[in-house]
Scaffold this active site. Structure first.
Site, PDB file in Angstrom:
ATOM      1  N   LYS A 103      26.176  47.891 -15.834  1.00 19.33           N
ATOM      2  CA  LYS A 103      25.085  48.938 -14.825  1.00 19.33           C
ATOM      3  C   LYS A 103      25.985  50.333 -14.331  1.00 19.33           C
ATOM      4  CE  LYS A 103      22.343  45.529 -12.615  1.00 19.33           C
ATOM      5  NZ  LYS A 103      21.578  44.689 -11.375  1.00 19.33           N
TER       6      LYS A 103
ATOM      7  N   LYS B 219      11.534  42.217 -11.242  1.00 16.80           N
ATOM      8  CA  LYS B 219      12.412  42.743 -12.159  1.00 16.80           C
ATOM      9  C   LYS B 219      13.387  43.701 -11.271  1.00 16.80           C
ATOM     10  CE  LYS B 219      10.889  41.211 -15.886  1.00 16.80           C
ATOM     11  NZ  LYS B 219       9.836  40.060 -15.388  1.00 16.80           N
ATOM     12  N   ASP B 220      14.625  43.725 -11.807  1.00 18.32           N
ATOM     13  CA  ASP B 220      15.908  44.459 -11.197  1.00 18.32           C
ATOM     14  C   ASP B 220      15.252  46.011 -10.894  1.00 18.32           C
ATOM     15  OD1 ASP B 220      18.268  45.255 -10.231  1.00 18.32           O
ATOM     16  OD2 ASP B 220      19.242  44.030 -11.532  1.00 18.32           O
ATOM     17  N   ARG B 221      15.679  46.228  -9.699  1.00 15.16           N
ATOM     18  CA  ARG B 221      15.448  47.664  -9.528  1.00 15.16           C
ATOM     19  C   ARG B 221      16.591  48.597 -10.284  1.00 15.16           C
ATOM     20  NH1 ARG B 221      16.221  50.330  -3.387  1.00 15.16           N
ATOM     21  NH2 ARG B 221      15.905  52.586  -4.059  1.00 15.16           N
TER      22      ARG B 221
END
EC number: 5.4.99.27
Length: 397
Positions: free
Chosen positions: A31, A89-91
């Protein structure tokens, strides 16, 4: 015995959960950029081309699913309850997923959907739209595809100077062998750190919830009908409590090697489905199905009526909870709120796993591509590969 704050922090540190094999990477970063964590929802569906539900395939980043649903409801001028989506869903990722909007008489807004009240770090793009005769409900999608880039890689137990080409080759081969192994055997199906919040705050909230009185049953609406207990609204806290108990049971079973071999009295999950069945003993037939990945051992998502499991498997679950004051409080709280027990597979199969090395200045990066069934965590795959996994200081957080 009183549960201390540091007990919660320690118990929810998923980085310390045991693995069946030593991860071949000592450290890696993910990330670092939004595009380093890509999630694509897999929702095989044939659209009818008719009906009052407009389905939108949307790519987003920097924005969570619930907020995007709110923006869509405001644009279409429909109640939020008429906006459907399958999963959160992941931000902090680049994700694609479907939304459905109930549009009475197919009367679309005059302007195209183009939210303006978003930050520079947020983006929304409509990739496709279809008309369908049904709303998109939660849990509809089968799986998610992940494309994850690992940076700042350090290999385990070697001098990571990259000065010796033969040494570098050997470390890469060790990683690739590990990836080949887990693609065949799967990884422990742990709940990821996001389930527990920062430093385990969701567990603290669960304990606070359980310290309050249990909601009283509602009076019967019709004579002769049973009283109904109001539906619990604190789903985040309840889910975190069950997840922590599950992780601790799985950790013990990884330690004794039974997480993928089964125990007497086991409840098994049929791969790729929600079907389960119990067995008093592990015979040759079951052993063969376990080795083939056709079935998986399970552990309890704690609650009442946990009566399918028996024998050694049941005793282990009960003992693990009884030996921990924290788990005992969580289990008691769940039971008092009449949360029904469920089962979750201990083993997480990895579909279509592939990888690619890329040379960059100062080292290498590793790009992983794989698919996981709904409800599982990509961090479980990463934890099996990397001992110390971190996000970059430059990442969006």
């Amino acid at each position: 015995m009183t549960v201390q704050d540091h007990d919660i922090t320690t118990a929810t540190d998923t980085a310390k959960l045991p693995q069946p094999m030593q991860p071949p990477l000592k450290q890696a970063t993910y990330k670092a950029h939004t595009t380093d964590f890509v999630v694509n929802e897999l929702l095989p569906l044939e659209f009818t081309g008719e009906g009052e539900h407009l389905w939108l395939h949307i790519q987003k980043s920097g924005m969570n699913t619930a907020y995007l649903a709110k923006l869509l409801s405001e644009w279409a001028e429909i109640p939020l309850r008429d906006v459907g989506f399958s999963g959160l869903k992941d931000r902090h990722a680049l994700t694609t997923q479907w939304f459905s909007l109930r549009i009475p008489k197919k009367q679309l807004p005059d302007s195209e959907f183009a939210p303006v009240d978003i930050s520079a770090n947020e983006s929304v793009t409509i990739l496709e739209q279809q008309w369908h005769n049904k709303k998109l409900n939660r849990g509809t999608h089968r799986a998610n595809q992940f494309i994850i880039t690992l940076r700042d890689i350090e290999f385990a137990d070697i001098d990571n100077s990259f000065s010796n080409p033969e040494q570098l080759l050997s470390t890469k081969q060790a990683v690739e062998q590990h990836l080949t192994t887990i693609s065949q055997s799967g990884v422990p199906n742990y709940f990821g750190p996001q389930r527990f919040g920062r430093s385990g705050n969701n567990i603290r909230e669960a304990l606070s919830l359980f310290a309050r009185p249990v909601p009283e049953a509602r009076p019967p609406s019709n004579k002769g009908k049973r009283k109904r207990v109001p539906r619990e609204q604190n789903t985040m806290e309840l889910s975190a409590a069950r997840s922590l108990i599950f992780n601790k049971i799985l950790a013990v079973r990884v330690g004794d090697g039974s997480w993928n071999t089964g125990l007497a009295g086991e409840v098994f999950n049929l791969d790729g489905s929600g079907s389960i069945f119990a067995s008093d003993e592990i015979d040759d037939t079951l052993q063969g199905r376990l080795e083939a990945g056709d079935i998986h051992p399970t552990a309890v998502l704690w609650g009442t009526a946990n009566d399918k499991v028996s024998g050694q498997a049941a005793a282990m679950e009960t003992d693990i909870v009884a030996q921990s004051p924290l788990l005992t409080q969580l289990a008691t709280g769940l039971e008092q709120r009449n949360i029904k027990a469920q089962r979750r597979a201990l083993r997480l199969p990895i579909e279509a796993l592939s990888w690619q090395w890329q040379d960059i200045e100062g080292g290498q990066i590793l790009v992983l591509n794989f698919t996981l069934t709904t409800g599982s965590f990509a961090t479980s795959v990463l934890a099996s590969l990397v001992q110390e996994l971190s996000t970059s200081s430059s990442s969006i957080s």
